[in-house]
Design an enzyme around this catalytic site. Structure first.
Site, PDB file in Angstrom:
ATOM      1  N   HIS A 237      38.704  72.072  23.902  1.00  0.00           N
ATOM      2  CA  HIS A 237      39.846  72.972  23.670  1.00  0.00           C
ATOM      3  C   HIS A 237      41.151  72.227  23.936  1.00  0.00           C
ATOM      4  O   HIS A 237      41.263  71.515  24.926  1.00  0.00           O
ATOM      5  CB  HIS A 237      39.721  74.175  24.616  1.00  0.00           C
ATOM      6  CG  HIS A 237      40.695  75.266  24.342  1.00  0.00           C
ATOM      7  ND1 HIS A 237      42.012  75.197  24.732  1.00  0.00           N
ATOM      8  CD2 HIS A 237      40.555  76.445  23.692  1.00  0.00           C
ATOM      9  CE1 HIS A 237      42.632  76.308  24.334  1.00  0.00           C
ATOM     10  NE2 HIS A 237      41.773  77.086  23.709  1.00  0.00           N
ATOM     11  N   CYS A 275      42.330  75.223  18.279  1.00  0.00           N
ATOM     12  CA  CYS A 275      43.070  76.400  18.743  1.00  0.00           C
ATOM     13  C   CYS A 275      44.483  76.346  18.189  1.00  0.00           C
ATOM     14  O   CYS A 275      45.320  75.565  18.649  1.00  0.00           O
ATOM     15  CB  CYS A 275      43.073  76.452  20.273  1.00  0.00           C
ATOM     16  SG  CYS A 275      44.034  77.839  20.899  1.00  0.00           S
ATOM     17  N   HIS A 302      39.909  78.848  17.261  1.00  0.00           N
ATOM     18  CA  HIS A 302      40.626  79.968  17.862  1.00  0.00           C
ATOM     19  C   HIS A 302      41.829  80.214  16.964  1.00  0.00           C
ATOM     20  O   HIS A 302      42.665  79.322  16.831  1.00  0.00           O
ATOM     21  CB  HIS A 302      41.167  79.605  19.242  1.00  0.00           C
ATOM     22  CG  HIS A 302      40.136  79.522  20.315  1.00  0.00           C
ATOM     23  ND1 HIS A 302      40.451  79.160  21.608  1.00  0.00           N
ATOM     24  CD2 HIS A 302      38.813  79.803  20.310  1.00  0.00           C
ATOM     25  CE1 HIS A 302      39.348  79.207  22.347  1.00  0.00           C
ATOM     26  NE2 HIS A 302      38.344  79.572  21.590  1.00  0.00           N
ATOM     27  N   ASP A 349      42.070  84.922  18.519  1.00  0.00           N
ATOM     28  CA  ASP A 349      42.372  84.576  19.900  1.00  0.00           C
ATOM     29  C   ASP A 349      43.527  85.451  20.383  1.00  0.00           C
ATOM     30  O   ASP A 349      44.517  85.621  19.671  1.00  0.00           O
ATOM     31  CB  ASP A 349      42.760  83.104  19.969  1.00  0.00           C
ATOM     32  CG  ASP A 349      42.722  82.563  21.387  1.00  0.00           C
ATOM     33  OD1 ASP A 349      42.124  83.208  22.249  1.00  0.00           O
ATOM     34  OD2 ASP A 349      43.291  81.484  21.613  1.00  0.00           O
ATOM     35  N   HIS A 350      43.379  85.970  21.542  1.00  0.00           N
ATOM     36  CA  HIS A 350      44.395  86.842  22.154  1.00  0.00           C
ATOM     37  C   HIS A 350      44.841  87.925  21.163  1.00  0.00           C
ATOM     38  O   HIS A 350      44.424  87.970  20.030  1.00  0.00           O
ATOM     39  CB  HIS A 350      45.609  86.057  22.640  1.00  0.00           C
ATOM     40  CG  HIS A 350      45.258  84.990  23.623  1.00  0.00           C
ATOM     41  ND1 HIS A 350      46.192  84.254  24.287  1.00  0.00           N
ATOM     42  CD2 HIS A 350      44.058  84.539  24.075  1.00  0.00           C
ATOM     43  CE1 HIS A 350      45.590  83.392  25.087  1.00  0.00           C
ATOM     44  NE2 HIS A 350      44.289  83.543  24.968  1.00  0.00           N
ATOM     45  N   TYR A 366      43.354  89.649  26.241  1.00  0.00           N
ATOM     46  CA  TYR A 366      42.041  90.031  25.707  1.00  0.00           C
ATOM     47  C   TYR A 366      41.791  91.537  25.666  1.00  0.00           C
ATOM     48  O   TYR A 366      40.676  92.004  25.833  1.00  0.00           O
ATOM     49  CB  TYR A 366      40.926  89.312  26.480  1.00  0.00           C
ATOM     50  CG  TYR A 366      40.907  87.842  26.151  1.00  0.00           C
ATOM     51  CD1 TYR A 366      40.257  87.390  25.006  1.00  0.00           C
ATOM     52  CD2 TYR A 366      41.567  86.909  26.939  1.00  0.00           C
ATOM     53  CE1 TYR A 366      40.255  86.048  24.671  1.00  0.00           C
ATOM     54  CE2 TYR A 366      41.583  85.559  26.618  1.00  0.00           C
ATOM     55  CZ  TYR A 366      40.920  85.143  25.482  1.00  0.00           C
ATOM     56  OH  TYR A 366      40.926  83.812  25.142  1.00  0.00           O
TER      57      TYR A 366
END
Ligand code: DNO
Length: 389
Positions: A237, A275, A302, A349-350, A366
């Site tokens: 990541h 990401c 992500h 993601d998020h 999240y």
């Protein structure tokens, strides 16, 4: 060529996650991204625990597609004297996971902090809330709370000045709240204090960027055997944010960094978790161009967006709304996906805290509804690109 669709994933924190597996199904995801958060960092994940988690997921008609993360212990990142024991444990965990059929594993090599923000509830124009990173607030934490030696000169002059000024307006409570948010990204089961953080910063000072790169390559060469034997894909990541912060070195922040990692360890197992949010926070990062350069090694993605200002402060934007050209990113991913035997997993993601979630407590970034929105938009984008109805 195949007609793969990207694999739609969803991060689930396990049985204690306020977002249930049924919620995940209603959001439209097919594959679970999770980890055994109850196992202390560095310990072996027992086969029994992995099986139990897998059964829980499968009982709901979902699959456990990706592990995020098997944490890399600080002993490995710093190549401490007892590194070999931790490597042995890591290999055993990977082997146990693979024996249960779970073969895509995410990890990071960020010193100490896993992610860093300075505010968790920046209010957007529509009333939803987003995570935010502000250099001035980080400078305040660094200089006046942590009181790190040399902190001042690590920031540009205008940030130094703004920090000194803003600090005057902050009472103890405000400083404490800031500190709590910054330290939230330390993925330790025991709360870590400022002194521990300072100790770690000192250790990494002697390691530096080159040393950290070497330690990563040592880690990779030591797990290569089990990964190759069992068909495991490791995905690193990127640094979040992609800058050295608090004097800590960073090695997964730029295109050059990503290319270094895949060119130094060329075996297929050594992959990237692409990401877009982490990389997108870098002023110099052209995210679609980075993906073009490393797409053959992307085993997990992500998808998230960020909006930066000219100082490099950023908030997490709508998935299709920030500085990252998500259309270009998803297009490249879809093309690459057609060349794969197994579809590339991604997760939204998020997400913003919005609607009913504004009254609920969830892991920062999240909550369910913001991610549901992100997933819906990303799925639509994919369909629009491929036309594969
Ligand atoms: C935060 C996540 C990170 C990520 C780890 C991977 O939302 O993106 O915590 O899971 O860095 O090891």
């Amino acid at each position: 060529m195949s007609n793969n669709k990207l694999l739609q994933g969803w991060r689930w924190y396990g049985p204690n996650d306020p977002v249930s597996l049924q919620d995940v199904k209603q959001a439209g995801a097919a594959a679970i991204v999770t980890a055994l958060h109850h196992i202390p960092h560095g310990a072996v994940w027992p086969l029994e625990d992995i099986k139990e988690r897998k059964e829980l997921i499968e009982k709901e008609g979902l699959t456990w597609a990706v592990v995020e993360s098997v944490p890399v212990h600080e002993a490995i990142k710093t190549k401490r004297g007892d590194v070999d024991q931790y490597l042995e444990n890591y290999r055993q965990t990977l082997s146990n996971l693979a024996d249960c059929g779970i073969k895509t594993v995410c990890y990071n090599f960020m010193p100490v902090l896993d992610w860093t923000r300075t505010q968790l509830d920046l209010v957007m124009k529509d009333g939803s809330k987003a995570l935010y990173f502000d250099w001035t607030d980080l400078a305040i934490f660094d200089r006046y709370v942590l009181q790190r030696e040399g902190a001042k000169q690590d920031y540009p002059k205008n940030i130094q000045e703004k920090a000194a000024k803003r600090f005057q307006t902050m009472d103890a409570e405000k400083l404490e709240a800031l500190s709590e948010v910054v330290l939230m990204g330390i993925p330790s089961e025991d709360p870590i204090g400022l002194e521990d953080l300072q100790d770690s910063i000192d250790i990494y000072k002697t390691i530096g960027k080159e040393g950290l790169r070497e330690n990563l390559l040592y880690f990779l060469s030591n797990i290569a055997g089990v990964c190759e034997e069992k068909g495991i894909h490791m995905t690193i990541h990127p640094d979040d944010p992609p800058y050295p912060i608090l004097g800590l070195p960073r090695i997964v922040s730029s295109k050059e960094d990503l290319l270094f990692i895949i060119n130094q360890e060329t075996r297929e197992f050594n992959g990237i978790c692409f990401c877009t949010g982490s990389l997108g926070a870098g002023i110099a990062n052209d995210v679609p161009d980075m993906l073009q350069g490393v797409k053959h090694r992307v085993h997990f993605a992500h998808l998230r967006n960020v909006k930066k200002d000219k100082e490099g402060n950023f908030y997490e934007a709508d998935h299709l709304g920030g500085d990252v050209n998500m259309y270009e990113v998803v297009k490249i991913l879809c093309e690459e996906n057609q060349r794969r035997r197994e579809p590339i997993p991604f997760r939204p993601d998020h997400g913003h805290q919005m609607l009913d979630d504004l009254n609920k407590v969830s892991n920062p970034g999240y909550s369910a509804i913001g991610r549901l929105r992100g997933l819906a938009e990303l799925r639509g984008l994919e369909l629009g690109i491929t036309g594969d109805y």
